[in-house]
Write a protein that holds these residues in place. Structure first.
Motif, short mmCIF file in Angstrom:
data_model
loop_
_atom_site.label_atom_id
_atom_site.label_comp_id
_atom_site.label_asym_id
_atom_site.label_seq_id
_atom_site.Cartn_x
_atom_site.Cartn_y
_atom_site.Cartn_z
N GLY A 1 -0.52 -50.23 35.80
CA GLY A 1 0.10 -48.91 35.65
C GLY A 1 -0.97 -47.82 35.70
O GLY A 1 -1.93 -47.92 36.45
N HIS A 2 -0.77 -46.81 34.90
CA HIS A 2 -1.70 -45.71 34.60
C HIS A 2 -1.99 -44.77 35.75
O HIS A 2 -2.01 -43.57 35.57
CB HIS A 2 -3.02 -46.26 34.04
N SER A 3 -2.23 -45.29 36.96
CA SER A 3 -2.73 -44.41 38.02
C SER A 3 -1.63 -43.56 38.67
O SER A 3 -1.94 -42.55 39.30
CB SER A 3 -3.47 -45.22 39.08
N ILE B 1 -0.34 -55.13 32.57
CA ILE B 1 -1.25 -54.34 31.74
C ILE B 1 -1.09 -52.87 32.12
O ILE B 1 -0.36 -52.54 33.06
CB ILE B 1 -2.73 -54.78 31.96
N HIS B 2 -1.82 -51.99 31.41
CA HIS B 2 -1.69 -50.57 31.74
C HIS B 2 -2.79 -50.10 32.70
O HIS B 2 -2.50 -49.51 33.74
CB HIS B 2 -1.71 -49.73 30.47
N GLY B 3 -4.04 -50.36 32.36
CA GLY B 3 -5.15 -49.90 33.20
C GLY B 3 -5.81 -51.04 33.93
O GLY B 3 -5.39 -51.43 35.02
N GLY C 1 4.11 -48.77 30.75
CA GLY C 1 3.61 -47.89 29.69
C GLY C 1 3.51 -46.42 30.04
O GLY C 1 3.80 -45.99 31.14
N ASP C 2 3.07 -45.65 29.03
CA ASP C 2 3.07 -44.18 29.05
C ASP C 2 4.50 -43.65 29.06
O ASP C 2 4.94 -42.97 30.00
CB ASP C 2 2.26 -43.61 30.23
N LEU C 3 5.21 -43.95 27.98
CA LEU C 3 6.59 -43.45 27.84
C LEU C 3 6.58 -41.94 27.74
O LEU C 3 7.54 -41.28 28.13
CB LEU C 3 7.25 -44.05 26.60
N GLY D 1 0.84 -48.00 26.91
CA GLY D 1 -0.11 -47.22 27.71
C GLY D 1 -1.04 -46.43 26.80
O GLY D 1 -0.86 -46.40 25.57
N ASN D 2 -2.02 -45.78 27.40
CA ASN D 2 -2.95 -45.00 26.58
C ASN D 2 -2.24 -43.87 25.85
O ASN D 2 -2.56 -43.56 24.69
CB ASN D 2 -4.09 -44.45 27.43
N CYS D 3 -1.24 -43.24 26.48
CA CYS D 3 -0.52 -42.15 25.80
C CYS D 3 0.27 -42.69 24.61
O CYS D 3 0.33 -42.04 23.55
CB CYS D 3 0.42 -41.45 26.78
FE LIG Z 1 -1.90 -43.96 31.27
#
Ligand SMILES: [Fe+2]
Length: 284
Positions: free
Chosen positions: A167-169, A132-134, A41-43, A67-69
């Motif tokens: 992901g995310h970090s 997952i993302h986070g 995620g977070d494309l 992702g969150n974005c």
């Molecule tokens: Fe993120």
């Protein structure tokens, strides 16, 4: 290496079209098809080609965790939802790229981003992995190698199964926690704060001995990505980071990762040993 037992995992394309193109070329060179690839995620984030990057990944058919974005753009929200402290350097720096991305992403792309799942379950080599993302509890939890193990164990417990692909970090790492896995393949959109312009992905292969998890570096046309950021009018901090490999802010990093700033990461593999078959009890 058996092709159909091998997965390519990556995260955070971040609107970095040049890195995304390089990753797809590398997957082709390795003989790994899109249906054996997964993105955490977070494309869209810091870089200059959000529209083209979304289109390229969407058309490829690669599995993508939202992702969150992605979630925030999908909802036409006012910020990236990265979880940065208000008034922090990260929060200020993210405002510029988010506003740019929000101004160019098409409505059909927003709808697609909003449709991305928060969790994708994979079976690799008999192991159940939750991508997952986070964390299990929050899409924007920063989980690093240096994050206390208890936090990872709580997510693993909540998600069930044998391990997590997170992901995310933005930093690659692999940890075995009491026989369960936490694996972050890293991101392809921004270097890993290691003082080099390389970005990171991973190859997970089923072998006789267990799952082999290999962190791989990806060199790519980072100067082209910088030019795209310049054309988009994005601020120079993250543009410079594409070449220096150093993040403009270390606010989100635990002490361990902060101390490793500028130290080049080496490619490394971890073997997640296969489970031993249960031993039959002797007859009485
Ligand atoms: Fe993120």
């Amino acid at each position: 290496m058996t092709r159909d037992r091998t997965w390519l995992l990556f995260g955070g394309p971040y609107g970095n079209l040049q890195a995304t193109q390089a990753l797809l070329a590398e997957a082709g060179r390795l003989g790994i098809p899109p249906d054996r690839m997964l993105c955490t995620g977070d494309l869209v984030a810091y870089c200059g080609n959000p529209v083209e990057t979304i289109d390229l990944i969407r058309e490829s058919g690669i599995a993508v965790v939202g992702g969150n974005c992605d979630e925030q753009l999908g909802a036409s929200a006012s910020d990236c939802g990265c979880g940065f402290e208000p008034d922090s350097a990260c929060a200020r720096l993210s405002a510029a790229w988010y506003a740019f991305a929000d101004s160019v992403v098409r409505p059909d792309q927003r709808r697609w981003l909003a449709s991305l799942p928060g969790r994708i379950d994979l079976q690799i080599g008999g192991r159940s992995l939750a991508a997952i993302h986070g964390s299990a509890h929050s899409i924007n939890s920063f989980i690093f190698a240096g994050t206390p193990e208890g936090e990872k164990r709580r997510s693993l417990d909540a998600l069930g199964g044998d391990g997590v692909i997170g992901g995310h970090s933005g930093l690659p790492f692999t940890q075995l926690l009491g026989g369960r896995l936490w694996h972050n393949p890293g991101v392809i959109g921004m270097p890993a704060n290691d003082g080099t312009p390389r970005v990171w992905f991973s190859i997970v292969s089923e072998t006789e001995a267990g799952l082999a998890i290999a962190h791989r570096a990806l060199p790519y046309d980072h100067e082209g990505a910088q030019a795209a950021m310049r054309s988009a009018g994005l601020p120079e901090s993250y543009r410079k980071a594409l070449a220096t490999g150093l993040w403009p802010s270390l606010d989100v990093l635990p002490d361990r990762e902060r101390a490793e700033t500028g130290r080049p990461i080496t490619e490394a593999s971890t073997l997640w040993p296969a489970r031993q078959p249960a031993r039959a009890l002797p007859a009485v």
